[in-house]
Write an enzyme that holds these catalytic residues in place. Sequence first.
Site, short mmCIF file in Angstrom:
data_model
loop_
_atom_site.label_atom_id
_atom_site.label_comp_id
_atom_site.label_asym_id
_atom_site.label_seq_id
_atom_site.Cartn_x
_atom_site.Cartn_y
_atom_site.Cartn_z
CB SER A 47 -8.08 3.83 2.90
OG SER A 47 -7.17 3.19 3.83
CE LYS A 59 -3.80 1.98 2.41
NZ LYS A 59 -4.59 1.90 3.58
CB SER A 91 -8.60 1.36 5.70
OG SER A 91 -9.31 2.50 5.85
#
Lengths: 96, 496, 482
Positions: B151, B76, B175
């Site tokens: 997210s 990420k 998330s």
Amino acid sequence: MSLTPKQIESIAHLARLELKAEEIPVYTDSLSRIFGLVDELDKAQTAGIEPMAHPLEDQVQRLRPDAVSSPDRRDLYQQNAPQTEGGLYLVPKVIE
Amino acid sequence: MAAQTLADLAKGLRAREYSSLELTRAFLARIERSQPSLNALITVTAESALVEAAAADARLAAGTAGPLTGVPIIHKDIFCTAGVRTTCASKMLSNFVSPYDATLVGKYRDAGAVMLGKANMDEFAMGSSNETSFFGPVKNPWDAAKVPGGSSGGSAAAVAARLAPLATATDTGGSIRQPAALCGVTGLKPTYGRVSRYGMIAFASSLDQAGVITVSAEDAALTLQAMAGFDPRDSTSVDVPVPDYAAELQQPMKGLRIGILTEFFGSGLDPAVEQAVRDSLAVWQKLGATVKEVSLPNLPLSVPTYYVVAPAECSSNLSRFDGVRFGHRCENPKDLLDLYKRSRAEGFGSEVKRRIMTGTYVLSAGYYDAYYLKAQRVRALINQEFRSAFGEVDLLVGPTTPTAAFGLGDKTSDPITMYLNDIYTIGANLAGLPAMSIPCGFVGGLPVGVQLIGPHFAEGRMLAAAHAYQRETDWHLRSPAGWSADFEPSNTGGAA
Amino acid sequence: MSEMNNGWETVIGLEIHTQLATKSKIFSGSPTAYGAEPNTQADLVDLGYPGVLPVLNAEAVRMAVKFGLAIGAAITPRSVFARKNYFYPDLPKGYQISQYELPIVGKGSLEVMLDDGSVKVVGITRAHLEEDAGKSQHEGVGVSAIDLNRAGTPLIEIVSEPDMRSAKEAVAYMKKIHMLVRYLGICDGNMQEGSFRCDANVSVRRKGAEKFGTRAELKNLNSFRFVERAINIEVARQIDILEGGGQVVQETRLYDADKDETRSMRSKEEANDYRYFPDPDLLPVVIGEDFLDAVRATLPELPDAKAQRFQSQYGLSAYDAGFLIASGELADYYEAVAALVPSDPKLVANWVMGELSAALNKDGLDITQSRLSAVQFAALLNRIVDDTVSGKLAKEVFEAMWTEGIEADAVIEARGLKQITDPAAIGAVIDEIIAANPKQLADYRSGKDKLFGFFVGQTMKATGGKANPVLLNDLLKQKLAP
Ligand SMILES: [Mg+2]
Ligand SMILES: [Zn+2]
């Protein structure tokens, strides 16, 4: 709870965010909605409850031995800097 | 059948059925094919990936390989990667090259995992749909008109589309779990403090937790083994021994006490999602687990609590982005105040600014007690309720999200409807509990997930339950049309 | 001893920022040495890079606790770091990690001796651990340049009660703290380098009034002299305003030493909503009994106790004791010499405070740089004690030792400064003097007692100042007697 455009402007200033005129009503509306949601907290009975700042309640701060471990890497670190001179970071003049 | 789990791919590598270079090339090719439609990655590091793969192959040949050596991974873009652009999906950091590796990134590097690139995400991890990214939204591989969740939307979409067997992710209010549910993959958020936060760009420090998205719970256990552990650079990292998670997977389900949360089955929950979750409970019951209902009366207040605590911490954490030492700087600032205000206004997107302002307000003079302290007290209440629930049950189970993936643009106009998508996931962050989401069915052709929440450091028990479920079902092995795994030694030319 | 100006009373509280003498920074592994090239001692943590986290330096905690114990303060068993949020270019993260509601050191107090010899007890509200900011240089046109080497240096901020009533009292208190932190070895005390800095909260009120007046916070007081000047100027300014019917504004004011004035700080005007909250990157600092005991065991003899002991053990006056304990090093030097001159500790005190201090001062040295070791110095003083040299000639010996680096006995020998202690030798000289001055002898014997001094002078002159003065006196009295 609803906020006023004036409050939004002063919050934005405190947070150092420039808002365009047309953004002020947008944030006024959305923050007011958020605080409408937040106001639900009033429902909770919290008398006598200690505030919880951290999920690790029984953990305490660890102490590091006093030893120098960071070498000088100024040139590498300043590669991300927008403006430097002679190893110094430059900003518009600070007025005291 | 094509290998698609991390466990299978790692096995093939160690058996030298194929090389890491072959694997890496194959996954890079899938990434290239996916980018125009899914936009799951912000940066693809093809060149360095091939170098890393070659190094991994050398280790594999020398017999010095670990379980993850040669396995492709996507990080990420919230994790700092040395020498590689690290953007947090923000214009603010669109040119930021990290001079250092996050602890987690370093651990994977040392393990010999091959980084393919950096996953797209909501800007600074603020969002539940991956629509706040400066680099454009990620599309859900199951339906390009739907969001992947957020997210960690890029990480979830990447694993769903089999662009890598695993992607790192972070979870501040859901998330990892919410996008995992919406993309039909397995998402693990460990206990707060179990995995180092060093090098993970902070959103809300007391809630942020690094974790992973994988195809299966077994894969999650394998990779947690590599990530978990004490880090002297993170004062909030906890120095407790890391168990052997692969061994923990074998825990029996017989006698496992599962609690279902009354508050998670109220109005707002799509009945079809509810049905899928209840069906999953039957699987565990069949394996010998008992199910009872437990109630956490203050849990519904987790969303308002979160929207005080998280913005408060975020407003302070994001103050370092001031256009002085790194990050976006506006053109021709007329004075210092102008430099700050325009650099920040231009560098941050509107959701980030909204949260910064919310947080600034709740901490400001005259409001601190009413909002911040009040929220911390409610947080304590919710925490106490979780504690007492775990006195009665071993795991809590419920839906991960109220609905399957929603449409792109559906919830962007009203932040509240977006925030309420995390209603079932936030509680675990407030209490620092380990939690995961695993696929448990489909609603209208879209995947949905069942969430497991455990007491602190009970990852092993939770992973065992998820693994037991996945041995009985195959929801987790299903992949979206056009994205089924295709890597087989035969069609890549065999071992080098 | 409060200072009154036309019926106004001054009220002063000080906030003293003390840099702790650790090797590395409070939350990072960067060095803390002064004077390095800009930004070469600022690592990722000090620069506030995205993703990095603070880890607390054990030594900084120990030093803060040491200070707390020295002022008899309660040490907070569970203290908490908080973020103080404001934007400033020398503050890389946009917040300072400090302590707010739960500082590590709670209430304590300090006894301060004032000029008139009276003792005043100054309350210390708290002392908290925090990180220092970097530095902005403002030389360029339209730009400021930022050096973050200082950012993250550990500090304790020592906050006093508003107990001082004059600039002089404020300075006396500040000097006492300065002495204490150096005694404790927690700060080098170097004010030029900014290791020890002071802000003063100053207000005035009508004599007898209960309520405090509105205060101004004076910044940038980096010497004892500036503290005194700035406070006096500010007091005069506030009295002027109030007597003119105006009102004092609560604000931060900068002392400008060049212009000798205080002026309002624009940069601080709006930065008054610091939004303190507990730092989620750090956990509560828990200080247990074991930790306290370990720190307590490292406490040196503190200045007040040392001054008491010097009076009782060496028979010194309060003034002399106070002078000698001004620094631990000076006190140690004194004690080393006194141990070698056991019969006359007062003589040692006089010489340390007199000749030695003057010589050090003249050469700009401190006691640790003395050109004479305690042993060398004691050798000289022992020659006074054993009557080898007179006190007067000993000054000449000292001078030679100091400038030429020669041992006391060698100087005495080479210059023939050895005192004449043979009564026959002195008597012979006296006889000659008397014989040569019949008129003065007659006058003396007829009652002009003052002429005794004349004969002393003549004899001393004739012996080159080397005659033992006591012996000389006795012999003269005998020989002059009718
Ligand atoms: Mg202060
Ligand atoms: Zn301070």
